[in-house]
Design a protein around this motif. Structure first.
Motif, mmCIF file in Angstrom:
data_model
loop_
_atom_site.group_PDB
_atom_site.id
_atom_site.type_symbol
_atom_site.label_atom_id
_atom_site.label_comp_id
_atom_site.label_asym_id
_atom_site.label_seq_id
_atom_site.Cartn_x
_atom_site.Cartn_y
_atom_site.Cartn_z
ATOM 1 N N PRO A 1 42.861 34.271 35.652
ATOM 2 C CA PRO A 1 44.216 34.768 35.348
ATOM 3 C C PRO A 1 44.451 36.202 35.849
ATOM 4 O O PRO A 1 45.527 36.522 36.361
ATOM 5 N N MET A 2 43.444 37.064 35.702
ATOM 6 C CA MET A 2 43.587 38.435 36.185
ATOM 7 C C MET A 2 43.720 38.460 37.710
ATOM 8 O O MET A 2 44.527 39.215 38.263
ATOM 9 N N LEU A 3 42.947 37.623 38.389
ATOM 10 C CA LEU A 3 43.018 37.575 39.849
ATOM 11 C C LEU A 3 44.381 37.072 40.317
ATOM 12 O O LEU A 3 44.921 37.565 41.320
ATOM 13 N N ASN A 4 44.953 36.115 39.603
ATOM 14 C CA ASN A 4 46.304 35.644 39.936
ATOM 15 C C ASN A 4 47.336 36.750 39.745
ATOM 16 O O ASN A 4 48.255 36.895 40.560
ATOM 17 N N ARG B 1 51.021 40.789 41.919
ATOM 18 C CA ARG B 1 51.451 42.189 41.870
ATOM 19 C C ARG B 1 51.431 42.843 43.246
ATOM 20 O O ARG B 1 52.353 43.568 43.615
ATOM 21 N N PHE B 2 50.374 42.617 44.012
ATOM 22 C CA PHE B 2 50.245 43.267 45.308
ATOM 23 C C PHE B 2 50.750 42.401 46.459
ATOM 24 O O PHE B 2 50.890 42.885 47.582
ATOM 25 N N ALA C 1 43.840 41.712 47.365
ATOM 26 C CA ALA C 1 43.613 42.297 46.040
ATOM 27 C C ALA C 1 42.647 41.453 45.202
ATOM 28 O O ALA C 1 41.699 42.001 44.635
ATOM 29 N N PRO C 2 42.835 40.125 45.097
ATOM 30 C CA PRO C 2 41.859 39.347 44.332
ATOM 31 C C PRO C 2 40.473 39.335 44.966
ATOM 32 O O PRO C 2 39.465 39.315 44.253
ATOM 33 N N VAL C 3 40.406 39.382 46.291
ATOM 34 C CA VAL C 3 39.101 39.421 46.957
ATOM 35 C C VAL C 3 38.378 40.719 46.609
ATOM 36 O O VAL C 3 37.163 40.719 46.324
ATOM 37 N N ILE C 4 39.108 41.826 46.579
ATOM 38 C CA ILE C 4 38.512 43.103 46.183
ATOM 39 C C ILE C 4 38.074 43.035 44.722
ATOM 40 O O ILE C 4 37.006 43.530 44.352
ATOM 41 N N GLY C 5 38.889 42.391 43.879
ATOM 42 C CA GLY C 5 38.520 42.227 42.469
ATOM 43 C C GLY C 5 37.236 41.432 42.305
ATOM 44 O O GLY C 5 36.367 41.793 41.503
ATOM 45 N N VAL C 6 37.083 40.359 43.053
ATOM 46 C CA VAL C 6 35.857 39.553 42.993
ATOM 47 C C VAL C 6 34.671 40.361 43.514
ATOM 48 O O VAL C 6 33.566 40.296 42.950
ATOM 49 N N ALA C 7 34.883 41.141 44.558
ATOM 50 C CA ALA C 7 33.798 41.965 45.103
ATOM 51 C C ALA C 7 33.346 43.018 44.091
ATOM 52 O O ALA C 7 32.139 43.242 43.908
ATOM 53 N N VAL C 8 34.295 43.648 43.404
ATOM 54 C CA VAL C 8 33.951 44.645 42.391
ATOM 55 C C VAL C 8 33.226 43.969 41.232
ATOM 56 O O VAL C 8 32.206 44.484 40.735
#
Length: 98
Positions: free
Chosen positions: A36-39, A44-45, A50-57
């Motif tokens: 849900p956060m990745l969606n 938002r962006f 953005a979700p790929v960066i989120g998964v990487a972090v």
């Protein structure tokens, strides 16, 4: 998840959450729960980056926790293996058997 697993039993919880399998299960659960956060990040962006960066972090922090911080808190070094001199002689060993 570890809190719920201890209700099954200490051994069952420890068996399921240790080692490579346990880390893999917790990593997969973390990724599934972050969908849900990745969606929201994608909406938002407006880009898939953005979700790929989120998964990487998430992956980097999980790896840091699993492979650096966790072992620092729970060292598994049992020390050097005992030598034959430290183990004692056969007479000492046989002395405590009936």
């Amino acid at each position: 998840m570890p809190h719920v697993m201890h209700h099954i039993g200490f051994l069952a919880g420890a068996a399921l959450l240790t080692g490579v399998v346990g880390n893999s299960v917790l990593y997969a659960a973390g990724l599934l729960l972050s969908i849900p956060m990745l969606n929201r990040l994608r909406k938002r962006f407006g880009t898939w980056k953005a979700p790929v960066i989120g998964v990487a972090v998430f992956s980097a922090l999980f790896a840091l926790s699993a492979f650096v911080i966790g072992p620092a808190f729970n060292p598994t070094d049992a020390g050097p293996a005992p030598t034959i001199e430290q183990a004692g002689t056969d007479a000492e060993h046989a002395g405590h058997h009936p």
